[in-house]
Design an enzyme around this catalytic site. Sequence first.
Site, PDB file in Angstrom:
ATOM      1  N   ASP A 111       5.866   6.466   6.773  1.00  0.00           N
ATOM      2  CA  ASP A 111       5.932   7.840   7.287  1.00  0.00           C
ATOM      3  C   ASP A 111       4.570   8.519   7.205  1.00  0.00           C
ATOM      4  O   ASP A 111       4.170   9.251   8.125  1.00  0.00           O
ATOM      5  CB  ASP A 111       6.955   8.655   6.489  1.00  0.00           C
ATOM      6  CG  ASP A 111       8.384   8.250   6.789  1.00  0.00           C
ATOM      7  OD1 ASP A 111       8.606   7.531   7.784  1.00  0.00           O
ATOM      8  OD2 ASP A 111       9.288   8.668   6.031  1.00  0.00           O
TER       9      ASP A 111
ATOM     10  N   HIS B 183       8.779   2.719   3.037  1.00  0.00           N
ATOM     11  CA  HIS B 183       8.963   3.642   4.156  1.00  0.00           C
ATOM     12  C   HIS B 183       8.206   4.951   3.958  1.00  0.00           C
ATOM     13  O   HIS B 183       7.804   5.588   4.940  1.00  0.00           O
ATOM     14  CB  HIS B 183      10.456   3.918   4.370  1.00  0.00           C
ATOM     15  CG  HIS B 183      11.193   2.738   4.942  1.00  0.00           C
ATOM     16  ND1 HIS B 183      11.183   2.442   6.286  1.00  0.00           N
ATOM     17  CD2 HIS B 183      11.926   1.762   4.348  1.00  0.00           C
ATOM     18  CE1 HIS B 183      11.898   1.346   6.509  1.00  0.00           C
ATOM     19  NE2 HIS B 183      12.369   0.911   5.343  1.00  0.00           N
TER      20      HIS B 183
ATOM     21  N   GLU C  53       7.256   4.173  16.250  1.00  0.00           N
ATOM     22  CA  GLU C  53       5.819   4.164  15.979  1.00  0.00           C
ATOM     23  C   GLU C  53       4.998   4.332  17.255  1.00  0.00           C
ATOM     24  O   GLU C  53       3.815   3.996  17.289  1.00  0.00           O
ATOM     25  CB  GLU C  53       5.428   2.861  15.272  1.00  0.00           C
ATOM     26  CG  GLU C  53       5.619   1.607  16.098  1.00  0.00           C
ATOM     27  CD  GLU C  53       7.003   0.986  15.959  1.00  0.00           C
ATOM     28  OE1 GLU C  53       7.132  -0.220  16.209  1.00  0.00           O
ATOM     29  OE2 GLU C  53       7.958   1.709  15.602  1.00  0.00           O
TER      30      GLU C  53
ATOM     31  N   ASP D 242       0.721   2.418  20.269  1.00  0.00           N
ATOM     32  CA  ASP D 242       1.718   1.793  19.402  1.00  0.00           C
ATOM     33  C   ASP D 242       1.032   1.308  18.125  1.00  0.00           C
ATOM     34  O   ASP D 242      -0.046   0.701  18.187  1.00  0.00           O
ATOM     35  CB  ASP D 242       2.369   0.610  20.120  1.00  0.00           C
ATOM     36  CG  ASP D 242       3.477  -0.007  19.289  1.00  0.00           C
ATOM     37  OD1 ASP D 242       4.582   0.566  19.269  1.00  0.00           O
ATOM     38  OD2 ASP D 242       3.220  -1.057  18.660  1.00  0.00           O
TER      39      ASP D 242
ATOM     40  N   ASN E 112       6.078  -0.970   6.673  1.00  0.00           N
ATOM     41  CA  ASN E 112       7.252  -0.509   5.927  1.00  0.00           C
ATOM     42  C   ASN E 112       7.721  -1.546   4.900  1.00  0.00           C
ATOM     43  O   ASN E 112       8.060  -1.204   3.763  1.00  0.00           O
ATOM     44  CB  ASN E 112       8.401  -0.188   6.891  1.00  0.00           C
ATOM     45  CG  ASN E 112       8.188   1.128   7.618  1.00  0.00           C
ATOM     46  OD1 ASN E 112       7.614   2.066   7.074  1.00  0.00           O
ATOM     47  ND2 ASN E 112       8.648   1.201   8.858  1.00  0.00           N
TER      48      ASN E 112
END
Length: 252
Positions: A149, A145, A175, A132, A140
Amino acid sequence: MGSLPHTYAAHKAFAAVYEVRGETDEALCHYKTYHQIKEEVWSTDSDRRIRAQLVRVQVEQSRREAELLRERNEALAAANEEKVRLVAELDRLTREDALTGIANRRALDAQLALEWERARRFQRDLTVAMVDVDHFKQVNDRHGHAAGDEVLRRIAALLGEQTRRVDFVARCGGEEFVLLLVETPLEGALAKCEQLRAAVEEYDWEAVAPGLRVTVSFGVSGDPAPSPDALLAAADARLYAAKHAGRNRVHG
């Protein structure tokens, strides 16, 4: 048949001679014979031309039919190739995570069931690690964002590059990532996951966004489990423990 034209020509000549001599009966007889033979010659020649034309038509028709059949077979072959390509592409899309290009949850479930059954049947080790990204929401929020990504893409690449081809790497949502470490005992899996954790922490995240820092937490399970889902759930529980203990660590 080749002498008939000469024959009717001769009768025509005789008819002319007898007509000049006034022997009309003989002239008429030769004229009749001349016309009969001429009609026979022209009729035979016409039949020959008709037959030749029919043969040419049939040859052309056969050639055209063969060409149409070839074109049809080529079109069918191309259509079949396109169908096979589209089916393969659809299968790939249903098993691949669109963002990172690695396996998605559907592919993970299928592969986990396969590896779990293989490990159970042949008494081999199978370790599952859940990964994780720590504080991903902050990534973010602070960097956007697009940067988030890119973080997921680069972590997916790191996990793929630093594991073996027999292992399996998937993004199971958000994630979170999952590693299937095939024929790897828990001790070896913990060492590999620590190596991966350090690689993520030491990565040059500044190249993605100024001030960006990324770490990950691992939950690792290699204990015998009654089902694939139970093995995954055990890794998830240990991931929760790693996050609860402060993140950026491996818990097994």
